[in-house]
Design a protein around this motif. Structure first.
Motif, PDB file in Angstrom:
ATOM      1  N   LYS A   1       0.806  -1.222   0.000  1.00 47.56           N
ATOM      2  CA  LYS A   1       0.000   0.000   0.000  1.00 47.56           C
ATOM      3  C   LYS A   1       0.840   1.273   0.000  1.00 47.56           C
ATOM      4  N   ASP A   2       1.959   1.263   0.743  1.00 49.86           N
ATOM      5  CA  ASP A   2       2.724   2.500   0.894  1.00 49.86           C
ATOM      6  C   ASP A   2       3.452   2.865  -0.388  1.00 49.86           C
ATOM      7  N   ARG A   3       4.053   1.866  -1.041  1.00 50.09           N
ATOM      8  CA  ARG A   3       4.717   2.196  -2.312  1.00 50.09           C
ATOM      9  C   ARG A   3       3.672   2.593  -3.351  1.00 50.09           C
ATOM     10  N   TRP A   4       2.489   1.968  -3.279  1.00 56.63           N
ATOM     11  CA  TRP A   4       1.436   2.342  -4.224  1.00 56.63           C
ATOM     12  C   TRP A   4       1.014   3.794  -4.012  1.00 56.63           C
ATOM     13  N   LEU A   5       0.824   4.192  -2.764  1.00 58.79           N
ATOM     14  CA  LEU A   5       0.420   5.574  -2.484  1.00 58.79           C
ATOM     15  C   LEU A   5       1.469   6.560  -2.986  1.00 58.79           C
ATOM     16  N   LEU A   6       2.748   6.256  -2.738  1.00 59.07           N
ATOM     17  CA  LEU A   6       3.810   7.166  -3.175  1.00 59.07           C
ATOM     18  C   LEU A   6       3.897   7.220  -4.698  1.00 59.07           C
ATOM     19  N   ARG A   7       3.650   6.094  -5.345  1.00 58.95           N
ATOM     20  CA  ARG A   7       3.688   6.088  -6.813  1.00 58.95           C
ATOM     21  C   ARG A   7       2.489   6.834  -7.393  1.00 58.95           C
ATOM     22  N   ALA A   8       1.307   6.568  -6.855  1.00 59.58           N
ATOM     23  CA  ALA A   8       0.079   7.047  -7.493  1.00 59.58           C
ATOM     24  C   ALA A   8      -0.415   8.390  -6.955  1.00 59.58           C
ATOM     25  N   ARG A   9      -0.241   8.652  -5.676  1.00 59.19           N
ATOM     26  CA  ARG A   9      -0.810   9.865  -5.077  1.00 59.19           C
ATOM     27  C   ARG A   9       0.233  10.637  -4.257  1.00 59.19           C
ATOM     28  N   PRO A  10       1.352  10.988  -4.901  1.00 57.44           N
ATOM     29  CA  PRO A  10       2.420  11.657  -4.135  1.00 57.44           C
ATOM     30  C   PRO A  10       1.983  12.986  -3.541  1.00 57.44           C
ATOM     31  N   HIS A  11       1.102  13.726  -4.242  1.00 53.74           N
ATOM     32  CA  HIS A  11       0.705  15.033  -3.714  1.00 53.74           C
ATOM     33  C   HIS A  11      -0.145  14.895  -2.449  1.00 53.74           C
ATOM     34  N   LEU A  12      -0.951  13.862  -2.397  1.00 53.10           N
ATOM     35  CA  LEU A  12      -1.763  13.645  -1.190  1.00 53.10           C
ATOM     36  C   LEU A  12      -0.844  13.385   0.010  1.00 53.10           C
ATOM     37  N   VAL A  13       0.178  12.549  -0.195  1.00 51.59           N
ATOM     38  CA  VAL A  13       1.121  12.253   0.895  1.00 51.59           C
ATOM     39  C   VAL A  13       1.913  13.518   1.262  1.00 51.59           C
ATOM     40  N   LEU A  14       2.382  14.246   0.260  1.00 52.64           N
ATOM     41  CA  LEU A  14       3.177  15.453   0.542  1.00 52.64           C
ATOM     42  C   LEU A  14       2.332  16.523   1.229  1.00 52.64           C
ATOM     43  N   ASP A  15       1.051  16.613   0.879  1.00 45.21           N
ATOM     44  CA  ASP A  15       0.174  17.546   1.595  1.00 45.21           C
ATOM     45  C   ASP A  15       0.037  17.121   3.063  1.00 45.21           C
ATOM     46  N   GLY A  16      -0.084  15.810   3.289  1.00 45.05           N
ATOM     47  CA  GLY A  16      -0.156  15.319   4.674  1.00 45.05           C
ATOM     48  C   GLY A  16       1.106  15.668   5.437  1.00 45.05           C
ATOM     49  N   LEU A  17       2.243  15.558   4.768  1.00 48.02           N
ATOM     50  CA  LEU A  17       3.523  15.901   5.408  1.00 48.02           C
ATOM     51  C   LEU A  17       3.550  17.400   5.739  1.00 48.02           C
ATOM     52  N   ALA A  18       3.052  18.215   4.821  1.00 52.28           N
ATOM     53  CA  ALA A  18       3.026  19.664   5.057  1.00 52.28           C
ATOM     54  C   ALA A  18       2.100  20.006   6.230  1.00 52.28           C
ATOM     55  N   HIS A  19       0.945  19.334   6.312  1.00 54.74           N
ATOM     56  CA  HIS A  19       0.043  19.569   7.447  1.00 54.74           C
ATOM     57  C   HIS A  19       0.699  19.123   8.759  1.00 54.74           C
ATOM     58  N   ALA A  20       1.395  17.987   8.722  1.00 53.08           N
ATOM     59  CA  ALA A  20       2.083  17.500   9.935  1.00 53.08           C
ATOM     60  C   ALA A  20       3.153  18.503  10.362  1.00 53.08           C
ATOM     61  N   ALA A  21       3.830  19.099   9.378  1.00 51.20           N
ATOM     62  CA  ALA A  21       4.847  20.109   9.693  1.00 51.20           C
ATOM     63  C   ALA A  21       4.199  21.336  10.332  1.00 51.20           C
ATOM     64  N   ALA A  22       3.058  21.749   9.788  1.00 46.04           N
ATOM     65  CA  ALA A  22       2.377  22.926  10.341  1.00 46.04           C
ATOM     66  C   ALA A  22       1.928  22.662  11.781  1.00 46.04           C
ATOM     67  N   ILE A  23       1.433  21.468  12.046  1.00 42.56           N
ATOM     68  CA  ILE A  23       0.954  21.146  13.403  1.00 42.56           C
ATOM     69  C   ILE A  23       2.124  21.083  14.391  1.00 42.56           C
ATOM     70  N   THR A  24       3.222  20.471  13.987  1.00 42.38           N
ATOM     71  CA  THR A  24       4.337  20.258  14.923  1.00 42.38           C
ATOM     72  C   THR A  24       5.300  21.437  14.962  1.00 42.38           C
ATOM     73  N   GLY A  25       5.214  22.327  13.971  1.00 41.74           N
ATOM     74  CA  GLY A  25       6.183  23.430  13.885  1.00 41.74           C
ATOM     75  C   GLY A  25       7.469  23.016  13.200  1.00 41.74           C
ATOM     76  N   ALA A  26       7.414  21.922  12.438  1.00 43.21           N
ATOM     77  CA  ALA A  26       8.630  21.420  11.780  1.00 43.21           C
ATOM     78  C   ALA A  26       9.081  22.367  10.670  1.00 43.21           C
ATOM     79  N   VAL A  27      10.386  22.403  10.473  1.00 39.38           N
ATOM     80  CA  VAL A  27      10.950  23.317   9.475  1.00 39.38           C
ATOM     81  C   VAL A  27      11.522  22.558   8.270  1.00 39.38           C
ATOM     82  N   ARG A  28      11.573  21.239   8.359  1.00 43.81           N
ATOM     83  CA  ARG A  28      12.018  20.477   7.196  1.00 43.81           C
ATOM     84  C   ARG A  28      11.405  19.083   7.252  1.00 43.81           C
ATOM     85  N   GLY A  29      11.359  18.462   6.076  1.00 42.93           N
ATOM     86  CA  GLY A  29      10.741  17.148   6.001  1.00 42.93           C
ATOM     87  C   GLY A  29      11.540  16.203   5.128  1.00 42.93           C
ATOM     88  N   TYR A  30      11.243  14.916   5.288  1.00 42.77           N
ATOM     89  CA  TYR A  30      11.880  13.873   4.490  1.00 42.77           C
ATOM     90  C   TYR A  30      10.806  12.902   4.019  1.00 42.77           C
TER      91      TYR A  30
END
Ligand code: SF4
Length: 333
Positions: A92-121
């Motif tokens: 499932k995880d490789r499929w999500l990254l292959r098919a819906r990268p923007h959805l995952v990256l948006d989730g990462l951006a929201h997680a950064a906003a909530i935690t106050g993170a300044v960089r992501g991987y």
């Protein structure tokens, strides 16, 4: 080869994209409501709390609690999208990254906003997923600096302390805990290591807060075993395992390997359990990453268990005495 079974009616609260095998571009993502919804981190955290969203990496830990733990450490946190799935049978995880990268990256951006993170991987081993994420990053506004870190595919490479160690330039091997990554992670900073499906569900919750409960109580499953081809699907919590087996094409299964190897081997009686983290845990098994391998009627459970232990022994990183000697001894019994 895993077939993708899409729901007959498309819901805006689904993480499955419109077209399996096709990478969703930024334009297509936006056209279906991507990047929309709440951008207030406190409001989103309240929605995640109220939804009861659990992590999809295996431990089923409440997502809001994990986010808050990193946020409350202060400093300059780091967020990691963990797409390295080591459990056998899970795609499932490789499929999500292959098919819906923007959805995952948006989730990462929201997680950064909530935690106050300044960089992501984004952490992964699948080359196709890596190419898809890099293309998606090139299409986006660089609000959050994100780096893709690749690793070799092993059983333990996705364990959160192994993730931190690899990003810091070391081998992808687990470390002793504490400290856990939320206390001391990448570069010594408080770090959120979050499964990519969890992040996708965070992005969907931000875009469709009215569907938060549906989003939190649906999950990706990879169904395999028997004589049918593996299937990736999105299903609601509560559906009986026996129904999933029939749907996969394994009628009257003799049992199942749950959560990859994480949830162990259950016999046929357990197949009346609902697909729900707490119900499965109460019965002594686990949903884990949602990979379920059904045993065809008449298949030997002892041979299945022997295969599983053989895999664990082969994947041992030989760091802990009990694993080095114990797992191999069980395999050789
Ligand atoms: S030796 Fe075994 S238990 Fe210890 S970290 Fe490696 S795989 Fe895990």
């Amino acid at each position: 080869m895993t077939a993708i079974r899409l729901p007959t009616t498309r819901s805006p609260g689904s993480v499955l994209g419109a077209a399996p095998g096709v990478t969703e571009s930024a334009e297509a993502y936006r056209a279906t409501g991507g990047h929309a919804g709440t951008t207030d981190p406190d409001a989103l955290l309240r929605h995640l709390d109220a939804s009861g969203l659990r992590g999809r990496g295996g431990a089923c830990f409440p997502a809001a609690v994990k986010l808050r733990a990193v946020r409350d450490r202060g400093g300059a946190p780091v967020v990691v999208a963990n797409g390295e799935e080591g459990e056998p049978g899970s795609v499932k995880d490789r499929w999500l990254l292959r098919a819906r990268p923007h959805l995952v990256l948006d989730g990462l951006a929201h997680a950064a906003a909530i935690t106050g993170a300044v960089r992501g991987y984004v952490y992964l081993s699948d080359p196709e997923a890596g190419a898809s994420v890099r293309r998606a990053l090139a299409e986006r506004e660089p609000h959050l600096p994100v780096e893709v870190v690749e690793t070799d595919h092993t059983y333990v490479a996705g364990e959160e302390s192994a993730v931190v160690r690899r990003i810091d330039g070391g081998p992808a091997l687990p470390t002793t805990k504490p400290p856990r990554p939320f206390e001391r992670g990448v570069g010594g900073a408080p770090t959120l290591v979050s499964n990519v499906e969890t992040l996708a569900r965070i992005a969907l919750t931000a875009a469709h807060p009215g569907l938060r409960r549906t989003i939190a109580r649906s999950t990706l499953v990879t169904l395999s075993g028997g004589h049918s081809e593996p299937v990736l699907a999105e299903v609601p919590y509560g559906v009986p395992l026996r129904t999933l087996a029939a749907w996969h094409g394994t009628p009257a299964p003799g049992g199942a390997l749950m959560g990859g190897l994480f949830g162990g081997l259950v016999d046929g009686r357990a197949l009346d359990l609902p697909l729900e983290p707490d119900a499965l845990a109460a019965a002594g098994t686990a949903l884990g990453c949602g990979a379920i391998r059904f045993l065809a009627a008449g298949a030997c459970p002892v041979a299945t268990a022997a295969d599983a232990v053989g895999h664990l022994a082969a994947e041992s990183t030989r760091q802990c005495g009990v694993c080095v000697s114990g797992t191999a001894a069980i395999r050789d019994t």
